[in-house]
Design a protein around this motif. Sequence first.
Motif, PDB file in Angstrom:
ATOM      1  N   SER A  99      36.306  44.438  28.764  1.00  0.00           N
ATOM      2  CA  SER A  99      35.863  43.804  27.524  1.00  0.00           C
ATOM      3  C   SER A  99      36.725  44.265  26.359  1.00  0.00           C
ATOM      4  O   SER A  99      36.459  45.284  25.748  1.00  0.00           O
ATOM      5  CB  SER A  99      34.399  44.145  27.270  1.00  0.00           C
ATOM      6  N   GLY A 100      37.788  43.500  26.067  1.00  0.00           N
ATOM      7  CA  GLY A 100      38.584  43.784  24.889  1.00  0.00           C
ATOM      8  C   GLY A 100      39.439  45.015  24.988  1.00  0.00           C
ATOM      9  O   GLY A 100      39.961  45.482  23.995  1.00  0.00           O
ATOM     10  N   LYS A 101      39.612  45.583  26.159  1.00  0.00           N
ATOM     11  CA  LYS A 101      40.420  46.790  26.267  1.00  0.00           C
ATOM     12  C   LYS A 101      40.967  46.916  27.675  1.00  0.00           C
ATOM     13  O   LYS A 101      40.232  46.849  28.644  1.00  0.00           O
ATOM     14  CB  LYS A 101      39.577  48.017  25.915  1.00  0.00           C
ATOM     15  N   ASP A 102      42.278  47.065  27.773  1.00  0.00           N
ATOM     16  CA  ASP A 102      42.896  47.240  29.082  1.00  0.00           C
ATOM     17  C   ASP A 102      42.876  48.708  29.455  1.00  0.00           C
ATOM     18  O   ASP A 102      43.122  49.583  28.618  1.00  0.00           O
ATOM     19  CB  ASP A 102      44.341  46.728  29.057  1.00  0.00           C
ATOM     20  N   ILE A 103      42.609  48.981  30.713  1.00  0.00           N
ATOM     21  CA  ILE A 103      42.614  50.343  31.234  1.00  0.00           C
ATOM     22  C   ILE A 103      43.633  50.404  32.359  1.00  0.00           C
ATOM     23  O   ILE A 103      43.668  49.524  33.227  1.00  0.00           O
ATOM     24  CB  ILE A 103      41.221  50.760  31.749  1.00  0.00           C
ATOM     25  N   ARG A 104      44.463  51.418  32.359  1.00  0.00           N
ATOM     26  CA  ARG A 104      45.446  51.576  33.418  1.00  0.00           C
ATOM     27  C   ARG A 104      44.733  51.862  34.731  1.00  0.00           C
ATOM     28  O   ARG A 104      43.654  52.461  34.763  1.00  0.00           O
ATOM     29  CB  ARG A 104      46.404  52.712  33.073  1.00  0.00           C
ATOM     30  N   ILE A 105      45.376  51.455  35.815  1.00  0.00           N
ATOM     31  CA  ILE A 105      44.742  51.556  37.136  1.00  0.00           C
ATOM     32  C   ILE A 105      44.363  52.995  37.461  1.00  0.00           C
ATOM     33  O   ILE A 105      43.266  53.278  37.953  1.00  0.00           O
ATOM     34  CB  ILE A 105      45.674  50.968  38.214  1.00  0.00           C
ATOM     35  N   ASN A 106      45.272  53.940  37.197  1.00  0.00           N
ATOM     36  CA  ASN A 106      44.952  55.325  37.559  1.00  0.00           C
ATOM     37  C   ASN A 106      43.848  55.915  36.695  1.00  0.00           C
ATOM     38  O   ASN A 106      43.229  56.921  37.063  1.00  0.00           O
ATOM     39  CB  ASN A 106      46.211  56.198  37.501  1.00  0.00           C
ATOM     40  N   GLN A 107      43.531  55.299  35.531  1.00  0.00           N
ATOM     41  CA  GLN A 107      42.423  55.774  34.710  1.00  0.00           C
ATOM     42  C   GLN A 107      41.068  55.405  35.308  1.00  0.00           C
ATOM     43  O   GLN A 107      40.045  55.964  34.914  1.00  0.00           O
ATOM     44  CB  GLN A 107      42.534  55.198  33.294  1.00  0.00           C
ATOM     45  N   PRO A 115      37.592  55.573  56.508  1.00  0.00           N
ATOM     46  CA  PRO A 115      38.692  54.836  57.148  1.00  0.00           C
ATOM     47  C   PRO A 115      39.619  54.120  56.189  1.00  0.00           C
ATOM     48  O   PRO A 115      40.807  53.964  56.477  1.00  0.00           O
ATOM     49  CB  PRO A 115      37.971  53.838  58.058  1.00  0.00           C
ATOM     50  N   LEU A 116      39.111  53.655  55.034  1.00  0.00           N
ATOM     51  CA  LEU A 116      39.914  52.800  54.166  1.00  0.00           C
ATOM     52  C   LEU A 116      39.928  53.305  52.724  1.00  0.00           C
ATOM     53  O   LEU A 116      38.922  53.819  52.218  1.00  0.00           O
ATOM     54  CB  LEU A 116      39.365  51.365  54.177  1.00  0.00           C
ATOM     55  N   PHE A 117      41.076  53.128  52.081  1.00  0.00           N
ATOM     56  CA  PHE A 117      41.209  53.372  50.652  1.00  0.00           C
ATOM     57  C   PHE A 117      41.815  52.117  50.020  1.00  0.00           C
ATOM     58  O   PHE A 117      42.762  51.543  50.555  1.00  0.00           O
ATOM     59  CB  PHE A 117      42.123  54.568  50.364  1.00  0.00           C
ATOM     60  N   TYR A 118      41.267  51.713  48.881  1.00  0.00           N
ATOM     61  CA  TYR A 118      41.810  50.572  48.141  1.00  0.00           C
ATOM     62  C   TYR A 118      42.160  51.003  46.722  1.00  0.00           C
ATOM     63  O   TYR A 118      41.391  51.715  46.073  1.00  0.00           O
ATOM     64  CB  TYR A 118      40.809  49.426  48.069  1.00  0.00           C
ATOM     65  N   THR A 119      43.317  50.563  46.258  1.00  0.00           N
ATOM     66  CA  THR A 119      43.648  50.788  44.860  1.00  0.00           C
ATOM     67  C   THR A 119      42.831  49.824  44.004  1.00  0.00           C
ATOM     68  O   THR A 119      42.541  48.698  44.430  1.00  0.00           O
ATOM     69  CB  THR A 119      45.154  50.570  44.617  1.00  0.00           C
ATOM     70  N   PRO A 120      42.384  50.214  42.806  1.00  0.00           N
ATOM     71  CA  PRO A 120      41.614  49.297  41.954  1.00  0.00           C
ATOM     72  C   PRO A 120      42.399  48.013  41.704  1.00  0.00           C
ATOM     73  O   PRO A 120      43.613  48.064  41.458  1.00  0.00           O
ATOM     74  CB  PRO A 120      41.421  50.103  40.663  1.00  0.00           C
ATOM     75  N   PRO A 121      41.751  46.866  41.776  1.00  0.00           N
ATOM     76  CA  PRO A 121      42.465  45.596  41.569  1.00  0.00           C
ATOM     77  C   PRO A 121      42.957  45.468  40.136  1.00  0.00           C
ATOM     78  O   PRO A 121      42.322  45.950  39.203  1.00  0.00           O
ATOM     79  CB  PRO A 121      41.404  44.539  41.892  1.00  0.00           C
ATOM     80  N   TYR A 122      44.087  44.834  39.963  1.00  0.00           N
ATOM     81  CA  TYR A 122      44.658  44.620  38.637  1.00  0.00           C
ATOM     82  C   TYR A 122      44.527  43.148  38.252  1.00  0.00           C
ATOM     83  O   TYR A 122      44.509  42.259  39.095  1.00  0.00           O
ATOM     84  CB  TYR A 122      46.130  45.042  38.604  1.00  0.00           C
ATOM     85  N   TYR A 123      44.447  42.905  36.966  1.00  0.00           N
ATOM     86  CA  TYR A 123      44.235  41.534  36.476  1.00  0.00           C
ATOM     87  C   TYR A 123      45.583  40.853  36.252  1.00  0.00           C
ATOM     88  O   TYR A 123      46.497  41.419  35.662  1.00  0.00           O
ATOM     89  CB  TYR A 123      43.457  41.567  35.170  1.00  0.00           C
ATOM     90  N   THR A 124      45.715  39.639  36.748  1.00  0.00           N
ATOM     91  CA  THR A 124      46.912  38.848  36.508  1.00  0.00           C
ATOM     92  C   THR A 124      46.526  37.390  36.309  1.00  0.00           C
ATOM     93  O   THR A 124      45.621  36.875  36.959  1.00  0.00           O
ATOM     94  CB  THR A 124      47.919  38.968  37.670  1.00  0.00           C
TER      95      THR A 124
END
Length: 628
Positions: free
Chosen positions: A2-10, A69-78
């Motif tokens: 909401s109105g603010k981008d957050i970097r994936i690693n954050q 068993p699984l790890f997922y990186t947070p999805p990024y918006y495009t």
Amino acid sequence: MSGKDIRINQLIAPFGPGSIYIDNYGTPLIVGGLDHWMERYDGSSWTECEEKNEFLIAEGRLSTLLEIPLFYTPPYYTYQDKQNNKLTIPVMRFPTWYTNRTGELKQFPLHRKFLPRGEFWKPVRFVAFCKNGHITDFPWKQWIGCLCESDTHLKINDFGGADLNSIRVSCTNCKKSETLRGATSRSSGDGLSPMQRAGISKCNGDRPWLGEYACKEDCNEELVGALISQTNLYYSKQVSSIFIPPVTSDPDVQNMQKILDENAQLLGIAKNLFAMEPDEACDMLRIKLKKIHSNVVYSDEVITKAFRNITSKNPELGLNFQPPNQSESSLLAYRRVEFNCLSAAVSSNQKELKVLSSKVPPKFANYLSKINLVNRLRETKVFLGFDRLEPNPQEPAIMAQDALKQLFKKRPDQAWLPAVKSYGEGVFIEVDNSEIERWITKYKNQLFERIDDSFVTRLAEHWIILEPLGELTKEWALKYLLIHTFSHILIKEFVYQCGYSTAALKERLYISSDSNSPMSGILIYTASGDSEGSLGGLVKLGHPLQFEKIISNAIHRSAWCSTDPVCSENLGAKGASLLNLSACQACSLLPETACEAMNNALDRTLLVGTPENREIGFFAEFLESEGQ
């Protein structure tokens, strides 16, 4: 968002699920759980993204440690017109209570996107939480003892004082009124907390990061009031790993390991097959392999050995290492594999880990046994849930299972946790163990006077220190303080030369006083979650001529602190956890993002002695030879 981008690693820290962040409009929001992280919201319903495997991370050794068993990186918006576009991380309005210019209190739903137009509402600054991780709106009515059926008569007035006594909550209907004095206090001993005296006996188990307030748990912990900006409102739990490529002399096994490591989806399938259908796993994997490498055919033995090696917590490194005499915690044993690999400069997969041997500068040949340049490394950090009020560390596998309960409303068919993968560079330094033992033996009485048994116990009990499982000794404590402080003064010196800021550098400590297999290593490195590499400036400083000057400058700087003699005086333990001796912001402390132990376990005196007695310092002979 909401109105603010957050970097994936954050989204691993500090803005992981369950945390509160403030967007660009000043609205506090709580980051949602993992149920919808891989889904797209169309305004009315959720649909799964087209290809989850785009976000899959392969880290077999870490997967085995955590039993996930699984790890997922947070999805990024495009915005691009392709699969997995327009994915967002869900957030909800929290706290839900707002106030206007007249002090009127009004509650809005968690999912309410916009407030009524033409009206000015600002969020309140207070919430309530418990040490089991639950969080809820501040119980305004219960706090003042209001029994009115409606919530429309509540008001809050801030008279601008320096403490909570200047903030008053009242009900205009029943005329009940109380200040917020003591709202953030906990019970002590047999005494009741202000919350308990107000009749708020226990937490109601709210988990708003998973949706509406219907998602509750049974909880008997006391409720504590808090400001939404308090640091103890959220402690991100995570574990990090340096990728260690296994080594084998069999080229077929080596190639199969490379295929599994480079194909996260295939490795995930292999984990499921070997866990559920071990007898048929190899046949089924060969079918998958033909789609990727049509001309490659491997035997059952090759596939099985490659899989076992790449997912083992102790992969083959092609060298013989002495095992420790005493049993170790799972994390310390996990670190030992990294230490062995970095110390021996093993790097079979140079795309993921490239380690080159360097020379110890002549002036420090008596102090350091090894310096290796890590031109390339891969770090993976996995989010293991969070704590509130105070950290509560446990074994990694236990934390991982607790995280699944905490982060999902409904446990997924295949367990997974969020993770981020980053690349960087570093310098590995190994201090000479025999020299440390000689130094402790020579100045045993003077060194032992600096720390008592209670200090050693506090050090071992601290939630972030990797302590031995066997006997706790002062020798181990002194070794830990020595190596950790040495790491800090090197990092402070590195930033003058390498082009990175202090907060961009990190340390990784490898410390053990095991008689059979001691460790005394430091990895100083940088890894950025949003890039595929690094600047190269850190590795360049590890070459002998430059590194000799850096160590020399670091030791000379630490010999005198601008706050001496106060800093160097041994007036008892310092710091929040009472684990520091001679250490302050002017000489030894770093940003907490750079320090593995949260700026605990530091003593500059162990390196350079005191102004009155230099000889007890580990580098005392060097300082004497330099005429200081």
